[in-house]
Design a protein around this motif. Structure first.
Motif, mmCIF file in Angstrom:
data_model
loop_
_atom_site.group_PDB
_atom_site.id
_atom_site.type_symbol
_atom_site.label_atom_id
_atom_site.label_comp_id
_atom_site.label_asym_id
_atom_site.label_seq_id
_atom_site.Cartn_x
_atom_site.Cartn_y
_atom_site.Cartn_z
ATOM 1 N N ALA A 4 0.839 -1.203 0.000
ATOM 2 C CA ALA A 4 0.000 0.000 0.000
ATOM 3 C C ALA A 4 0.868 1.244 0.000
ATOM 4 C CB ALA A 4 -0.913 -0.005 1.226
ATOM 5 N N LYS A 5 0.421 2.248 -0.727
ATOM 6 C CA LYS A 5 1.118 3.536 -0.730
ATOM 7 C C LYS A 5 0.790 4.245 0.573
ATOM 8 C CE LYS A 5 2.613 3.381 -5.045
ATOM 9 N NZ LYS A 5 3.954 3.526 -5.486
ATOM 10 N N ARG A 6 1.755 4.947 1.134
ATOM 11 C CA ARG A 6 1.531 5.682 2.378
ATOM 12 C C ARG A 6 2.230 7.024 2.278
ATOM 13 N NH1 ARG A 6 2.262 2.582 6.706
ATOM 14 N NH2 ARG A 6 2.791 4.218 8.142
ATOM 15 N N GLU A 7 1.646 8.009 2.931
ATOM 16 C CA GLU A 7 2.246 9.332 2.959
ATOM 17 C C GLU A 7 3.402 9.316 3.955
ATOM 18 O OE1 GLU A 7 1.122 13.911 4.144
ATOM 19 O OE2 GLU A 7 -0.476 12.449 3.895
ATOM 20 N N ILE A 8 4.540 9.804 3.525
ATOM 21 C CA ILE A 8 5.708 9.847 4.389
ATOM 22 C C ILE A 8 5.852 11.263 4.926
ATOM 23 C CG2 ILE A 8 8.203 9.558 4.500
ATOM 24 C CD1 ILE A 8 7.855 7.509 2.188
ATOM 25 N N ILE A 9 5.726 11.400 6.239
ATOM 26 C CA ILE A 9 5.746 12.711 6.859
ATOM 27 C C ILE A 9 7.141 13.047 7.376
ATOM 28 C CG2 ILE A 9 4.780 14.105 8.731
ATOM 29 C CD1 ILE A 9 2.238 12.307 8.432
ATOM 30 N N ASP A 10 7.734 12.151 8.101
ATOM 31 C CA ASP A 10 9.051 12.363 8.688
ATOM 32 C C ASP A 10 9.737 11.006 8.763
ATOM 33 O OD1 ASP A 10 11.155 13.699 9.850
ATOM 34 O OD2 ASP A 10 10.259 13.803 11.833
ATOM 35 N N THR A 11 11.040 10.969 8.668
ATOM 36 C CA THR A 11 11.729 9.685 8.665
ATOM 37 C C THR A 11 12.927 9.690 9.602
ATOM 38 O OG1 THR A 11 13.199 10.287 6.841
ATOM 39 C CG2 THR A 11 11.109 9.269 6.247
ATOM 40 N N GLU A 12 13.326 8.506 9.973
ATOM 41 C CA GLU A 12 14.544 8.246 10.745
ATOM 42 C C GLU A 12 15.257 7.103 10.049
ATOM 43 O OE1 GLU A 12 15.796 9.638 13.518
ATOM 44 O OE2 GLU A 12 14.164 11.075 13.765
ATOM 45 N N THR A 13 16.506 6.894 10.382
ATOM 46 C CA THR A 13 17.296 5.822 9.790
ATOM 47 C C THR A 13 17.517 4.708 10.802
ATOM 48 O OG1 THR A 13 18.448 7.413 8.396
ATOM 49 C CG2 THR A 13 19.509 5.285 8.694
ATOM 50 N N ILE A 14 17.360 3.462 10.343
ATOM 51 C CA ILE A 14 17.689 2.306 11.168
ATOM 52 C C ILE A 14 18.539 1.362 10.324
ATOM 53 C CG2 ILE A 14 15.601 2.463 12.573
ATOM 54 C CD1 ILE A 14 14.527 0.058 10.974
ATOM 55 N N LYS A 15 19.267 0.496 10.980
ATOM 56 C CA LYS A 15 20.062 -0.499 10.269
ATOM 57 C C LYS A 15 19.327 -1.836 10.344
ATOM 58 C CE LYS A 15 24.493 1.669 10.960
ATOM 59 N NZ LYS A 15 25.320 1.632 9.781
ATOM 60 N N ILE A 16 19.307 -2.525 9.211
ATOM 61 C CA ILE A 16 18.691 -3.846 9.153
ATOM 62 C C ILE A 16 19.720 -4.812 8.565
ATOM 63 C CG2 ILE A 16 16.341 -2.958 8.949
ATOM 64 C CD1 ILE A 16 16.478 -3.609 5.932
ATOM 65 N N PRO A 17 19.568 -6.105 8.848
ATOM 66 C CA PRO A 17 20.491 -7.079 8.276
ATOM 67 C C PRO A 17 20.476 -7.022 6.738
ATOM 68 C CG PRO A 17 19.238 -8.073 10.037
ATOM 69 C CD PRO A 17 18.625 -6.728 9.777
ATOM 70 N N ARG A 18 21.634 -7.222 6.159
ATOM 71 C CA ARG A 18 21.798 -7.151 4.704
ATOM 72 C C ARG A 18 20.826 -8.090 3.980
ATOM 73 N NH1 ARG A 18 26.068 -5.074 2.145
ATOM 74 N NH2 ARG A 18 27.277 -5.176 4.053
ATOM 75 N N GLU A 19 20.609 -9.279 4.532
ATOM 76 C CA GLU A 19 19.720 -10.236 3.863
ATOM 77 C C GLU A 19 18.297 -9.699 3.756
ATOM 78 O OE1 GLU A 19 18.651 -13.805 6.345
ATOM 79 O OE2 GLU A 19 20.042 -12.844 7.748
ATOM 80 N N PHE A 20 17.824 -8.999 4.780
ATOM 81 C CA PHE A 20 16.484 -8.408 4.720
ATOM 82 C C PHE A 20 16.448 -7.268 3.708
ATOM 83 C CE2 PHE A 20 15.920 -9.657 9.419
ATOM 84 C CZ PHE A 20 15.554 -10.941 9.058
ATOM 85 N N GLN A 37 8.246 2.636 2.271
ATOM 86 C CA GLN A 37 6.801 2.472 2.411
ATOM 87 C C GLN A 37 6.447 1.057 2.855
ATOM 88 O OE1 GLN A 37 4.681 3.793 -1.046
ATOM 89 N NE2 GLN A 37 5.352 5.900 -0.807
ATOM 90 N N MET A 38 7.123 0.067 2.262
ATOM 91 C CA MET A 38 6.853 -1.313 2.663
ATOM 92 C C MET A 38 7.190 -1.523 4.135
ATOM 93 S SD MET A 38 7.767 -3.873 -0.471
ATOM 94 C CE MET A 38 9.495 -3.515 -0.494
ATOM 95 N N LEU A 39 8.350 -1.022 4.573
ATOM 96 C CA LEU A 39 8.740 -1.177 5.974
ATOM 97 C C LEU A 39 7.763 -0.456 6.905
ATOM 98 C CD1 LEU A 39 12.606 -0.941 5.876
ATOM 99 C CD2 LEU A 39 11.232 -2.864 6.624
ATOM 100 N N GLY A 40 7.323 0.715 6.503
ATOM 101 C CA GLY A 40 6.324 1.436 7.300
ATOM 102 C C GLY A 40 5.054 0.615 7.453
ATOM 103 N N ASN A 41 4.616 -0.009 6.370
ATOM 104 C CA ASN A 41 3.420 -0.848 6.417
ATOM 105 C C ASN A 41 3.622 -2.058 7.325
ATOM 106 O OD1 ASN A 41 2.102 0.859 4.618
ATOM 107 N ND2 ASN A 41 2.686 -0.342 2.840
ATOM 108 N N LEU A 42 4.786 -2.687 7.198
ATOM 109 C CA LEU A 42 5.074 -3.855 8.037
ATOM 110 C C LEU A 42 5.119 -3.482 9.523
ATOM 111 C CD1 LEU A 42 7.855 -5.557 5.913
ATOM 112 C CD2 LEU A 42 5.622 -6.526 6.456
ATOM 113 N N LEU A 43 5.790 -2.379 9.832
ATOM 114 C CA LEU A 43 5.888 -1.943 11.230
ATOM 115 C C LEU A 43 4.525 -1.550 11.787
ATOM 116 C CD1 LEU A 43 9.203 0.076 11.039
ATOM 117 C CD2 LEU A 43 8.822 -2.068 12.264
ATOM 118 N N GLU A 44 3.738 -0.868 10.983
ATOM 119 C CA GLU A 44 2.400 -0.484 11.423
ATOM 120 C C GLU A 44 1.558 -1.721 11.735
ATOM 121 O OE1 GLU A 44 -1.184 2.489 10.011
ATOM 122 O OE2 GLU A 44 0.060 1.565 8.472
ATOM 123 N N ALA A 45 1.604 -2.721 10.863
ATOM 124 C CA ALA A 45 0.851 -3.959 11.079
ATOM 125 C C ALA A 45 1.343 -4.686 12.331
ATOM 126 C CB ALA A 45 0.970 -4.871 9.851
#
Length: 65
Positions: A4-20, A37-45
């Motif tokens: 799903a498309k989502r409006e991005i208002i403000d962002t921060e940076t995080i590190k994730i494993p290379r495989e992900f 956007q995908m990560l935002g959707n996953l975190l929201e869920a």
């Protein structure tokens, strides 16, 4: 919901494993939905699904247990 498309208002940076990152990049390329956007959707869920458990942990932390 993942794509799903989502409006991005403000962002921060995080590190994730290379495989992900690699897997998300492939999904992003195929779906034309940005990884952010995908990560935002996953975190929201995730946060919505675990709302009660998160509230319980917060209550324990606030009450000093």
């Amino acid at each position: 919901m993942l794509f799903a498309k989502r409006e991005i208002i403000d962002t921060e940076t995080i590190k994730i494993p290379r495989e992900f990152h690699q897997e998300l990049k492939i999904l992003s390329t195929m779906s034309k939905v940005p990884m952010m956007q995908m990560l935002g959707n996953l975190l929201e869920a995730f946060l919505e699904e675990n709302k009660k458990e998160i509230a319980a942990i917060n209550a324990k932390f606030i009450n000093g247990y």
